[in-house]
Structures are given as structure tokens and as C-alpha cells.
Design a protein around this motif. Structure first.
Motif, mmCIF file in Angstrom:
data_model
loop_
_atom_site.group_PDB
_atom_site.id
_atom_site.type_symbol
_atom_site.label_atom_id
_atom_site.label_comp_id
_atom_site.label_asym_id
_atom_site.label_seq_id
_atom_site.Cartn_x
_atom_site.Cartn_y
_atom_site.Cartn_z
ATOM 1 N N GLU A 149 0.832 -1.213 0.000
ATOM 2 C CA GLU A 149 0.000 0.000 0.000
ATOM 3 C C GLU A 149 0.861 1.255 0.000
ATOM 4 O OE1 GLU A 149 -3.861 -0.099 2.327
ATOM 5 O OE2 GLU A 149 -2.685 -1.685 3.304
ATOM 6 N N ILE A 150 1.947 1.234 0.756
ATOM 7 C CA ILE A 150 2.853 2.384 0.789
ATOM 8 C C ILE A 150 3.512 2.580 -0.568
ATOM 9 C CG2 ILE A 150 4.983 3.273 1.827
ATOM 10 C CD1 ILE A 150 4.081 1.826 4.421
ATOM 11 N N GLU A 151 3.942 1.494 -1.180
ATOM 12 C CA GLU A 151 4.560 1.575 -2.496
ATOM 13 C C GLU A 151 3.574 2.079 -3.544
ATOM 14 O OE1 GLU A 151 6.160 -2.304 -3.246
ATOM 15 O OE2 GLU A 151 7.727 -2.062 -1.729
ATOM 16 N N GLU A 152 2.323 1.650 -3.481
ATOM 17 C CA GLU A 152 1.296 2.114 -4.418
ATOM 18 C C GLU A 152 1.024 3.603 -4.229
ATOM 19 O OE1 GLU A 152 -1.781 1.873 -7.409
ATOM 20 O OE2 GLU A 152 0.078 0.818 -6.973
ATOM 21 N N PHE A 153 0.943 4.051 -2.962
ATOM 22 C CA PHE A 153 0.730 5.468 -2.676
ATOM 23 C C PHE A 153 1.884 6.298 -3.241
ATOM 24 C CE2 PHE A 153 1.383 9.220 -0.055
ATOM 25 C CZ PHE A 153 0.146 9.837 -0.174
ATOM 26 N N VAL A 169 4.091 10.129 -7.240
ATOM 27 C CA VAL A 169 5.067 10.483 -8.274
ATOM 28 C C VAL A 169 4.360 10.716 -9.613
ATOM 29 C CG1 VAL A 169 7.014 9.605 -9.630
ATOM 30 C CG2 VAL A 169 7.014 9.381 -7.139
ATOM 31 N N ALA A 170 3.367 9.886 -9.916
ATOM 32 C CA ALA A 170 2.608 10.057 -11.162
ATOM 33 C C ALA A 170 1.846 11.381 -11.154
ATOM 34 C CB ALA A 170 1.650 8.892 -11.367
#
Length: 56
Positions: free
Chosen positions: A7-11, A16-17
Motif C-alpha cells: 500500500e505504501i509503495e502504491e501510494f 510520483v505520477a
């Protein structure tokens, strides 16, 4: 409250996007200069990026 690494990596990926979407392709700035009814980057018009509205 435990937050999974995924979840942290997805956030982070989405943050960044978003920053990439908001930034100007020419100068790399996120518009921050208030000009009338919008924010603008420092690129000369019309090549710069504008964000509307200045206030909600």
C-alpha cells in the motif's frame, strides 16, 4: 494501525505520477506563480502549464 508495504509503495507510485502530471514538460516546474485566475510555471506563454482555479 498497520499499513502493508504494498500500500505504501502504491501510494508513492501514485504521488510520483501526480507530480509528473502537474509539472511542465518544458521546465519541470509545478505551476506556483499566481497570475490572475490561475497558477503558472515560469515558461513563456503559450508553452507553459496553467492550473485553474487560483482559489476555490
Amino acid at each position: 494501525m498497520a499499513i502493508a508495504d504494498a500500500e505504501i509503495e502504491e501510494f508513492a507510485r501514485l504521488a510520483v505520477a501526480l507530480a509528473g502530471t502537474l509539472s511542465c514538460a518544458a521546465c519541470g516546474q509545478i505551476p506556483s506563480k499566481g497570475i490572475g485566475s490561475h497558477y503558472a510555471c515560469s515558461c513563456p506563454e503559450p508553452g507553459g502549464v496553467r492550473m485553474l482555479p487560483l482559489q476555490l
